[in-house]
Scaffold this active site. Structure first.
Site, PDB file in Angstrom:
ATOM      1  N   LYS A 233       0.847  -1.204   0.000  1.00 34.58           N
ATOM      2  CA  LYS A 233       0.000   0.000   0.000  1.00 34.58           C
ATOM      3  C   LYS A 233       0.879   1.249   0.000  1.00 34.58           C
ATOM      4  O   LYS A 233       2.078   1.172   0.298  1.00 34.58           O
ATOM      5  CB  LYS A 233      -0.912  -0.017   1.227  1.00 34.58           C
ATOM      6  CG  LYS A 233      -0.180   0.052   2.558  1.00 34.58           C
ATOM      7  CD  LYS A 233      -1.096  -0.306   3.718  1.00 34.58           C
ATOM      8  CE  LYS A 233      -0.375  -0.176   5.048  1.00 34.58           C
ATOM      9  NZ  LYS A 233      -1.148  -0.805   6.135  1.00 34.58           N
TER      10      LYS A 233
ATOM     11  N   ARG B 180     -10.887   0.346  14.156  1.00 37.69           N
ATOM     12  CA  ARG B 180     -10.801   1.075  12.886  1.00 37.69           C
ATOM     13  C   ARG B 180     -11.943   0.641  11.965  1.00 37.69           C
ATOM     14  O   ARG B 180     -12.911   1.362  11.801  1.00 37.69           O
ATOM     15  CB  ARG B 180      -9.424   0.844  12.261  1.00 37.69           C
ATOM     16  CG  ARG B 180      -9.088   1.741  11.104  1.00 37.69           C
ATOM     17  CD  ARG B 180      -7.616   1.750  10.773  1.00 37.69           C
ATOM     18  NE  ARG B 180      -7.078   0.450  10.357  1.00 37.69           N
ATOM     19  CZ  ARG B 180      -5.814   0.242  10.019  1.00 37.69           C
ATOM     20  NH1 ARG B 180      -4.943   1.231  10.041  1.00 37.69           N
ATOM     21  NH2 ARG B 180      -5.385  -0.951   9.661  1.00 37.69           N
TER      22      ARG B 180
ATOM     23  N   HIS C 210      -6.816  -7.234  12.674  1.00 31.86           N
ATOM     24  CA  HIS C 210      -5.569  -6.462  12.696  1.00 31.86           C
ATOM     25  C   HIS C 210      -5.247  -6.080  14.137  1.00 31.86           C
ATOM     26  O   HIS C 210      -6.140  -5.671  14.881  1.00 31.86           O
ATOM     27  CB  HIS C 210      -5.738  -5.212  11.827  1.00 31.86           C
ATOM     28  CG  HIS C 210      -4.473  -4.440  11.589  1.00 31.86           C
ATOM     29  ND1 HIS C 210      -3.315  -5.033  11.136  1.00 31.86           N
ATOM     30  CD2 HIS C 210      -4.186  -3.120  11.735  1.00 31.86           C
ATOM     31  CE1 HIS C 210      -2.366  -4.102  10.996  1.00 31.86           C
ATOM     32  NE2 HIS C 210      -2.868  -2.941  11.367  1.00 31.86           N
TER      33      HIS C 210
ATOM     34  N   MET D  77      12.837  24.782   0.209  1.00 26.46           N
ATOM     35  CA  MET D  77      11.931  23.894  -0.516  1.00 26.46           C
ATOM     36  C   MET D  77      12.701  22.905  -1.389  1.00 26.46           C
ATOM     37  O   MET D  77      12.327  21.738  -1.506  1.00 26.46           O
ATOM     38  CB  MET D  77      10.951  24.706  -1.381  1.00 26.46           C
ATOM     39  CG  MET D  77       9.827  23.852  -1.962  1.00 26.46           C
ATOM     40  SD  MET D  77       8.696  24.764  -3.008  1.00 26.46           S
ATOM     41  CE  MET D  77       7.810  25.745  -1.813  1.00 26.46           C
TER      42      MET D  77
HETATM   43  C1  LIG Z   1      -0.498  -1.773   6.808  1.00 28.04           C
HETATM   44  C2  LIG Z   1      -1.148  -3.007   7.270  1.00 28.04           C
HETATM   45  C3  LIG Z   1      -0.406  -4.174   7.505  1.00 28.04           C
HETATM   46  C4  LIG Z   1       1.103  -4.200   7.469  1.00 28.04           C
HETATM   47  O1  LIG Z   1       1.617  -3.832   8.722  1.00 28.04           O
HETATM   48  P1  LIG Z   1       3.183  -3.752   9.006  1.00 28.04           P
HETATM   49  O2  LIG Z   1       3.271  -3.326  10.408  1.00 28.04           O
HETATM   50  O3  LIG Z   1       3.724  -2.747   8.052  1.00 28.04           O
HETATM   51  O4  LIG Z   1       3.729  -5.111   8.734  1.00 28.04           O
HETATM   52  C5  LIG Z   1      -1.094  -5.324   7.806  1.00 28.04           C
HETATM   53  N1  LIG Z   1      -2.442  -5.333   7.901  1.00 28.04           N
HETATM   54  C6  LIG Z   1      -3.183  -4.225   7.720  1.00 28.04           C
HETATM   55  C7  LIG Z   1      -4.672  -4.303   7.864  1.00 28.04           C
HETATM   56  C8  LIG Z   1      -2.564  -3.034   7.412  1.00 28.04           C
HETATM   57  O5  LIG Z   1      -3.301  -1.931   7.238  1.00 28.04           O
END
Ligand SMILES: *Cc1c(COP(=O)(O)O)cnc(C)c1O
Length: 372
Positions: A40, A136, A166, A315
């Site tokens: 991402k 979240r 998560h 800048m």
């Molecule tokens: C960004 C993200 C991850 C990755 O997390 P890291 O700490 O960078 O390994 C995993 N799961 C979700 C839902 C995330 O948003």
């Protein structure tokens, strides 16, 4: 064709380091646990397509992004492994996801209902998100899951293929809340399994959870920050459970070197006055590149030695104090290794009062990423 580039300022992305970090992680995981590479935010600022391709070469079998448009960028680069969008996508865009064979995250009954009202060729795959304490997105109660399933069973265009959660504190010193979330997930997962009969892919772990508890990661880990060679926190780093190589480094070259007399003022606001006759160098990088103004007073590497940033960061340009005259074109390293010296991402993050995750994301698109 490569875009025209005159300025000698670049981020170097070491794709071998990405491969190294993935193989280090693989060694810790049970054979049945696969890796989903999280790319991402344009691969945490490293470039999502080259990172994704390197990760697939290194053996990851799926990708994750935050936005549907990020997933489409990968598909348009001929990447055909499963891709999961971790964030909320508008139900109206589900047909687009279906067309690109991209898996979406779902957790709202009204979302399911809305998707079923749309014209769609084939089906859209979803992973359902459970909120076990991150607060979240996701379903927080069995009742919600029950209603979700009640709607989902009458959704011929939506195929549930996975379930995940998560962790909010997997990188922390105190793991009590983490274990609480884990327990909550196991309970909700048991409920899901009792009430839904098709096989589901299960995943819970970010980098921190995966490094610390590799045996408990179900079918996949979602490997983000540590794939890029960075530790999720100083606690995980101190535990030395995995050897990581940072993939990102940031460099520029001196464009001007001059001797200034004692008392000379450097940059906007005259915040730096030379105490004696000094050699001052100028590098073409500034806050317009994401090298923030707050980096004033920090250091960079020239010839393997630390030199201070003097005066305000502009800048597009930054001034540094040199220990001797160097030639125009001399390499300056702002993040990463030079000879035996190193400025770690973590050090830059600390100076900015943030975490390592944010720093490569801050380095703007104006700085070309060079892949080595
Ligand atoms: C960004 C993200 C991850 C990755 O997390 P890291 O700490 O960078 O390994 C995993 N799961 C979700 C839902 C995330 O948003």
């Amino acid at each position: 064709m490569e875009a025209f580039q005159s300025r000698k300022t670049w981020a170097e992305i070491n794709l071998e380091a990405i491969g190294h970090n993935i193989s280090q992680m693989k060694q810790k995981l049970p054979a049945a646990t696969n890796i989903m590479a999280v790319v991402k935010a344009d691969g945490y600022g490293h470039g999502s397509v080259p990172v994704a391709k390197a990760a697939i070469k290194a053996g990851v079998s799926a990708l994750a992004v935050a936005l549907l448009e990020e997933a489409i960028v990968l598909r348009q680069a001929s990447i055909d492994v499963p891709i999961l969008v971790l964030g909320w996508v508008a139900p109206e865009d589900a047909p687009v996801a279906a067309a690109y064979n991209i898996t979406l995250t779902a957790f709202q009954t009204e979302w399911l209902e809305r998707v079923e009202t749309l014209q769609m060729d084939g089906t859209v795959r979803i992973h359902m998100k459970l909120d076990t304490g991150m607060g979240r997105i996701g379903m927080r109660h069995e009742q919600e899951i029950q209603s979700f399933f009640a709607v989902l069973k009458d959704c011929p265009h939506i195929q549930l293929t996975g379930v995940f959660t998560h962790f909010a504190t997997a990188d922390a010193a105190d793991l009590m809340y983490f274990h609480q979330q884990e327990k909550c997930f196991e309970q909700m997962l048991a409920y899901v399994r009792r009430n839904w009969s098709t096989p589901l892919t299960v995943h819970v772990g970010n980098s921190a959870a995966s490094i610390r508890f590799p045996e408990q990661m179900h079918n996949y880990i979602r490997f983000g920050i540590s794939m890029y060679g960075l530790y999720p926190s100083k606690y995980v780093k101190a535990e030395k459970q995995i050897d990581l190589q940072p993939a990102f480094s940031l460099h520029s070259r001196l464009v001007h070197v001059k001797k200034v007399a004692a008392g000379s003022s450097i940059s906007y606001g005259g915040t730096y006055i030379a105490k004696q006759d000094e050699w001052i160098g100028t590098i073409p990088i500034g806050y317009g590149d994401g090298w923030q103004r707050r980096m004033q007073g920090f250091e960079v590497l020239v010839s393997g030695k630390r030199m201070p940033i003097v005066g305000r960061v502009c800048m597009d340009q930054t001034m540094i104090k040199l220990d001797q005259p160097y030639e125009i074109g001399t390499k300056v390293t702002l993040i990463g290794r030079q000879n035996n010296a190193c400025i770690e991402m973590d050090e830059v993050a600390d100076y900015l009062g943030t975490i390592n995750y944010e720093v490569p994301c801050l380095i703007s698109k104006r700085v070309p990423r060079i892949y080595v």
